[in-house]
Design a protein around this motif. Structure first.
Motif, PDB file in Angstrom:
ATOM      1  N   ALA A 187       3.879   0.343 -14.697  1.00  0.00           N
ATOM      2  CA  ALA A 187       4.176  -0.819 -14.768  1.00  0.00           C
ATOM      3  C   ALA A 187       4.450  -1.113 -13.302  1.00  0.00           C
ATOM      4  CB  ALA A 187       5.508  -1.148 -15.443  1.00  0.00           C
ATOM      5  N   ALA A 188       5.013  -0.199 -12.469  1.00  0.00           N
ATOM      6  CA  ALA A 188       5.236  -0.270 -10.964  1.00  0.00           C
ATOM      7  C   ALA A 188       3.776  -0.273 -10.342  1.00  0.00           C
ATOM      8  CB  ALA A 188       6.080   0.888 -10.638  1.00  0.00           C
ATOM      9  N   VAL A 189       2.919   0.482 -10.891  1.00  0.00           N
ATOM     10  CA  VAL A 189       1.477   0.526 -10.340  1.00  0.00           C
ATOM     11  C   VAL A 189       0.859  -0.796 -10.366  1.00  0.00           C
ATOM     12  CG1 VAL A 189      -0.721   1.519 -10.439  1.00  0.00           C
ATOM     13  CG2 VAL A 189       1.293   3.209 -10.346  1.00  0.00           C
ATOM     14  N   GLY A 190       1.293  -1.388 -11.634  1.00  0.00           N
ATOM     15  CA  GLY A 190       0.420  -2.574 -12.203  1.00  0.00           C
ATOM     16  C   GLY A 190       0.804  -3.811 -11.429  1.00  0.00           C
ATOM     17  N   ARG A 191       2.210  -3.985 -10.901  1.00  0.00           N
ATOM     18  CA  ARG A 191       2.710  -5.062 -10.087  1.00  0.00           C
ATOM     19  C   ARG A 191       1.953  -5.231  -8.756  1.00  0.00           C
ATOM     20  NH1 ARG A 191       7.469  -3.288 -12.811  1.00  0.00           N
ATOM     21  NH2 ARG A 191       8.183  -2.048 -11.076  1.00  0.00           N
ATOM     22  N   LEU A 192       1.318  -3.879  -8.386  1.00  0.00           N
ATOM     23  CA  LEU A 192       0.869  -3.997  -6.989  1.00  0.00           C
ATOM     24  C   LEU A 192      -0.739  -4.840  -7.085  1.00  0.00           C
ATOM     25  CD1 LEU A 192       1.632  -0.276  -6.164  1.00  0.00           C
ATOM     26  CD2 LEU A 192       2.990  -2.713  -5.415  1.00  0.00           C
ATOM     27  N   TRP A 193      -1.253  -5.037  -8.299  1.00  0.00           N
ATOM     28  CA  TRP A 193      -2.656  -5.372  -8.330  1.00  0.00           C
ATOM     29  C   TRP A 193      -2.647  -6.783  -8.994  1.00  0.00           C
ATOM     30  CZ3 TRP A 193      -6.637  -1.999  -7.467  1.00  0.00           C
ATOM     31  CH2 TRP A 193      -6.468  -0.544  -7.054  1.00  0.00           C
ATOM     32  N   ALA A 194      -3.457  -7.302  -8.596  1.00  0.00           N
ATOM     33  CA  ALA A 194      -4.017  -8.925  -9.285  1.00  0.00           C
ATOM     34  C   ALA A 194      -4.337  -8.660 -10.650  1.00  0.00           C
ATOM     35  CB  ALA A 194      -4.810  -9.766  -8.206  1.00  0.00           C
ATOM     36  N   LEU A 217       0.866  -1.320  -0.112  1.00  0.00           N
ATOM     37  CA  LEU A 217      -0.082   0.004  -0.013  1.00  0.00           C
ATOM     38  C   LEU A 217       0.963   1.042  -0.044  1.00  0.00           C
ATOM     39  CD1 LEU A 217      -2.847  -1.185   2.245  1.00  0.00           C
ATOM     40  CD2 LEU A 217      -2.778  -1.119  -0.160  1.00  0.00           C
ATOM     41  N   THR A 218       2.224   1.150   0.739  1.00  0.00           N
ATOM     42  CA  THR A 218       2.841   2.488   0.603  1.00  0.00           C
ATOM     43  C   THR A 218       3.747   2.528  -0.541  1.00  0.00           C
ATOM     44  OG1 THR A 218       4.516   1.192   1.739  1.00  0.00           O
ATOM     45  CG2 THR A 218       3.095   2.613   3.371  1.00  0.00           C
ATOM     46  N   TRP A 268       1.645 -10.549  -1.770  1.00  0.00           N
ATOM     47  CA  TRP A 268       0.272 -10.008  -1.451  1.00  0.00           C
ATOM     48  C   TRP A 268      -0.074  -9.053  -2.693  1.00  0.00           C
ATOM     49  CZ3 TRP A 268      -2.968 -11.142   2.330  1.00  0.00           C
ATOM     50  CH2 TRP A 268      -2.719 -11.920   3.069  1.00  0.00           C
ATOM     51  N   LEU A 269      -1.021  -9.158  -3.132  1.00  0.00           N
ATOM     52  CA  LEU A 269      -1.625  -8.242  -4.304  1.00  0.00           C
ATOM     53  C   LEU A 269      -2.950  -7.587  -3.921  1.00  0.00           C
ATOM     54  CD1 LEU A 269      -0.672 -10.526  -7.297  1.00  0.00           C
ATOM     55  CD2 LEU A 269       0.619  -8.330  -6.238  1.00  0.00           C
ATOM     56  N   ILE A 270      -3.227  -6.547  -4.356  1.00  0.00           N
ATOM     57  CA  ILE A 270      -4.700  -5.817  -4.452  1.00  0.00           C
ATOM     58  C   ILE A 270      -5.584  -6.470  -5.388  1.00  0.00           C
ATOM     59  CG2 ILE A 270      -5.903  -3.570  -4.167  1.00  0.00           C
ATOM     60  CD1 ILE A 270      -3.093  -2.054  -4.328  1.00  0.00           C
TER      61      ILE A 270
END
Lengths: 161, 161, 161
Positions: A41-48, A28-29, A136-138
């Motif tokens: 791309a960095a944003v995308g890696r945080l999401w399922a 989240l941070t 862990w992914l959003i």
């Protein structure tokens, strides 16, 4: 020795839970810096892969739709004018391989004439995360403007559940 | 028993990493209260002797230059008028005896006529810390206003690296 | 084996301290969502029975006085108009069965005409918590507006003590 082995087993569980909370916090941070860097791309890696980002204005379905949002207008215009996407400290509840995180978010936009920033949006947020292949992914983010509406209040009222 | 001893050894490493993250968090969350209290000595204790604080406006080199900033104008004027130096939740990456922490910061200043506060600055921050004689200290802070410039975006894009 | 048992005993203490910090963080991050949801019962569960909430304007004594504040005007009016109660990352110091947490808080209120939010209050906060029957609860919150007054600065200067 059995006592020690049992204590170690219980410690393993407790440390795992602390690590899971820390890992969710890391995800989240990482979001705000990535989104203000305009790094899709960095944003995308945080999401399922099949994540949903449900906002007041529109619902984005799938990681590709979310990264497309970062890459395009109006998001890139906000960055070019000066903006900050901030969270406040996140309430994180982990339950096995899923987690719920609740917090506020701020979208601040630069106002060059006033030599300051405008608090454009103060939003209620609920993130639902899952452990996917060890990370862990959003899976879902629901965000609603704190404009007095029942839906934003209901979102905050479900913190930890 | 060998199994238990091995598990304990791995737990020691994992707990140490969690403690290091918590200790870095303690340092960074001590900064805002100390700087708004105007407590130059408390601020100074968070930085390494030869630390660098690199801002848009000027570069302070060494702990003494940083505490001098806290003790003097314009910082003391901001405090007297009413101000808050806030962070948002910090992304912390620990690697052995060094750590990188990335977040936004806010500088809010009181506007008595409007009975409210003005968001004067929203800034991208990168803190580089090191373990010095057992304590985590800030070795370098780089801060750039989020005014659309490439340098602020690049700073956020390096989160965790 | 004695070595292993001793290591396990020290790990138990270290993990307990990390869990206590996390539990205090859970309490403080539950506050904002509960208070902006207008959920007086959820707010009340975070405070000790005889808790004190000491603000610039008035002192609330006891959990019932605090939940009454959430249920009534002007708090309910702020919610209906649109508001956010946010913290910044919290400095938490645990000492056995008590803890001190220091941070800033923001009270943001919607300004529909400006299509934005006004930063109405930026406040210095000191939370004193205790472990009560196994759960961390807020025993005292002292909050002072950052308007340049000595009392707000003194509150921040006591962080961690």
């Amino acid at each position: 020795m059995t006592d020690t082995a049992e204590l170690v087993a219980s410690l393993l569980e407790r440390v795992q839970l602390l690590e899971d909370k820390a890992a969710v916090h890391d995800v989240l941070t990482a979001y705000g810096p990535a989104v203000d860097a305009g790094d899709a791309a960095a944003v995308g890696r945080l999401w399922a892969e099949n994540a949903v980002y449900d906002t007041d204005i529109r619902v984005m379905e799938g990681r590709d739709a979310i990264t497309e949002m970062v890459r395009t207008a109006p998001h890139q215009d906000y960055i070019a004018e000066g903006c900050g996407h901030l969270l406040d400290p996140v309430n994180i509840r982990v339950d096995g391989d899923t987690a719920v995180a609740t917090c506020h978010s701020l979208l601040l936009r630069r106002d060059p004439e006033a030599d300051s920033f405008r608090v454009w949006r103060v939003t209620a947020n609920r993130f639902e995360l899952a452990r996917v292949e060890g990370s862990w992914l959003i899976e879902r983010r629901t965000a609603r403007l704190l404009d007095g509406s029942a839906v934003a209040r209901e979102l905050l009222g479900r913190a930890g559940r």
